[in-house]
Write a protein that holds these residues in place. Sequence first.
Motif, PDB file in Angstrom:
ATOM      1  N   ALA A  36       2.091   5.402  -1.274  1.00  0.00           N
ATOM      2  CA  ALA A  36       2.694   5.433   0.336  1.00  0.00           C
ATOM      3  C   ALA A  36       1.913   6.281   1.003  1.00  0.00           C
ATOM      4  O   ALA A  36       1.523   6.153   1.912  1.00  0.00           O
ATOM      5  CB  ALA A  36       4.262   6.185   0.322  1.00  0.00           C
ATOM      6  N   ALA A  48       1.355  -0.249   1.568  1.00  0.00           N
ATOM      7  CA  ALA A  48       2.537   0.308   2.219  1.00  0.00           C
ATOM      8  C   ALA A  48       3.723  -0.952   1.643  1.00  0.00           C
ATOM      9  O   ALA A  48       4.721  -0.676   1.332  1.00  0.00           O
ATOM     10  CB  ALA A  48       2.405   0.568   3.765  1.00  0.00           C
ATOM     11  N   VAL A  51       4.543  -0.670  -1.475  1.00  0.00           N
ATOM     12  CA  VAL A  51       5.471   0.302  -2.069  1.00  0.00           C
ATOM     13  C   VAL A  51       6.920  -0.075  -1.712  1.00  0.00           C
ATOM     14  O   VAL A  51       8.012   0.266  -2.197  1.00  0.00           O
ATOM     15  CB  VAL A  51       4.945   1.383  -1.118  1.00  0.00           C
ATOM     16  CG1 VAL A  51       6.164   2.552  -1.319  1.00  0.00           C
ATOM     17  CG2 VAL A  51       3.580   1.997  -1.536  1.00  0.00           C
ATOM     18  N   ARG A  52       7.237  -0.622  -0.364  1.00  0.00           N
ATOM     19  CA  ARG A  52       8.371  -1.207  -0.027  1.00  0.00           C
ATOM     20  C   ARG A  52       9.111  -2.114  -0.847  1.00  0.00           C
ATOM     21  O   ARG A  52      10.449  -1.961  -1.340  1.00  0.00           O
ATOM     22  CB  ARG A  52       8.437  -1.522   1.344  1.00  0.00           C
ATOM     23  CG  ARG A  52       8.094  -0.674   2.522  1.00  0.00           C
ATOM     24  CD  ARG A  52       7.812  -1.236   3.716  1.00  0.00           C
ATOM     25  NE  ARG A  52       9.156  -1.727   4.435  1.00  0.00           N
ATOM     26  CZ  ARG A  52       9.120  -2.082   5.563  1.00  0.00           C
ATOM     27  NH1 ARG A  52       8.147  -2.120   6.455  1.00  0.00           N
ATOM     28  NH2 ARG A  52      10.345  -2.650   6.056  1.00  0.00           N
ATOM     29  N   ALA A 107       6.528   4.734   3.623  1.00  0.00           N
ATOM     30  CA  ALA A 107       5.640   3.203   4.027  1.00  0.00           C
ATOM     31  C   ALA A 107       6.137   2.686   5.102  1.00  0.00           C
ATOM     32  O   ALA A 107       5.049   1.849   5.649  1.00  0.00           O
ATOM     33  CB  ALA A 107       5.851   2.332   2.476  1.00  0.00           C
ATOM     34  N   THR A 110       4.316   3.535   8.259  1.00  0.00           N
ATOM     35  CA  THR A 110       3.040   3.292   8.300  1.00  0.00           C
ATOM     36  C   THR A 110       2.343   2.479   9.309  1.00  0.00           C
ATOM     37  O   THR A 110       1.384   2.583  10.048  1.00  0.00           O
ATOM     38  CB  THR A 110       2.313   2.950   6.850  1.00  0.00           C
ATOM     39  OG1 THR A 110       2.395   4.100   5.826  1.00  0.00           O
ATOM     40  CG2 THR A 110       0.856   2.669   6.839  1.00  0.00           C
TER      41      THR A 110
END
Lengths: 239, 239
Positions: A36, A48, A51-52, A107, A110
């Motif tokens: 992140a 990003a 990560v989510r 994230a 971003t």
Amino acid sequence: MANDKHIASAFDRDLEGVQALIMKMGGLVEAAITDAATALETRDLELAEEVRRRDAQIDALDEQINEDCARVIAMRQPIASDLRTVLSVMRISTNLERCGDYAKNLAKRTSVLSELTPIEGSGTSLRRMAREVEEMLKQALDAYIQRDADLANTVRHRDLDVDQMYNTLFREFLTYMMEDPRNITPCMHLHFIAKNIERMGDHVTSVAEQVVYLVTGKLPDENRPKGDLTSGQTVETWD
Amino acid sequence: MANDKHIASAFDRDLEGVQALIMKMGGLVEAAITDAATALETRDLELAEEVRRRDAQIDALDEQINEDCARVIAMRQPIASDLRTVLSVMRISTNLERCGDYAKNLAKRTSVLSELTPIEGSGTSLRRMAREVEEMLKQALDAYIQRDADLANTVRHRDLDVDQMYNTLFREFLTYMMEDPRNITPCMHLHFIAKNIERMGDHVTSVAEQVVYLVTGKLPDENRPKGDLTSGQTVETWD
């Protein structure tokens, strides 16, 4: 006596299974924090997004750990320090899950930030802060596996550095905002992110506190010095 | 059979004791939320100081509840839904303790804010938001005592209103900051407070989710719509 031993071993075996899940979860959370922060610094929207997406695995592990712990309690009926261990594991899992949530939030921002005026040096500062939290998490998990209260206390004190990094960033963002109103929106987001990382540090500290509880049977004193001074600062000290 | 009944009653009696502590804790947290918001609106530093002092009682109750629950598990060795109940009580206690912490944080900022330029209407808006969370908490505790999953679901959906109030305030603070740099510092604090109240709402929602779990044996679906849109908003939608 033989029967007692048999029960104890079954409990230990169950516990080892849960601990393996905790370590797996810890590894995923560490990766989430690092990725992140990297995604934010390099404006890498794909990373990003990853990560989510991966946060669902962390949530699923938390759920599984809670179910497994409930099953261990019901089947093995542990008492005293064994029971303490199972309850601590559940709390550690909750704290790891929260860290994962914060990484996901980071994230999420971003993509918004990538559309706004960059604030010089902020990505690097935030990544340094995230790196510190990730290292603390690694240490806290080591302390847990080794049942090392001293190492856990090191982690607790390291959190002060994170709080200090946060305070410095907070002041920096205020200065940028006052210099140019166009910085207000990006700085509000960056400030959110800094606060989220600081909160991750608090959750890692809670993990360390559970380790202390596990080893010594007592939670550490509540008078651990708090490093986020912004709530008590007057404006004069800010710029 | 008679023995079974005896064990069940002992468990029920123990549980009632813990539930009484939960209700006491809930009452203290409700008062903390109301008083912290009132202190902020009326700039009443003495009341704010009282909220900060009283948080120790909330923390002590959380610790006692956790100890009592561990003792109940060890002594009564509950299984299935009884075990679920005890574990839920521990989670509810954790969530209440976090709400108390947020109220304390809110009270902490009151003294800083009282020295800064007032932002028109912000105290009233924040108190309205806090009032909503306090009412949700009252409902969540009612739902818990009555084992009412429908009421608990009402609380979960009410959290969307809190999220919406937060979004509105967030935009308002941004506007004030852009209008006049002197508003930046107070608005940063007010924004913190708004976010803290929104987080309290999340913890109250977690309490409601535990009630659903307690009654139905399943946590509600994770696809509850999230109301904090600021992480995904672009600057265009903000002013």
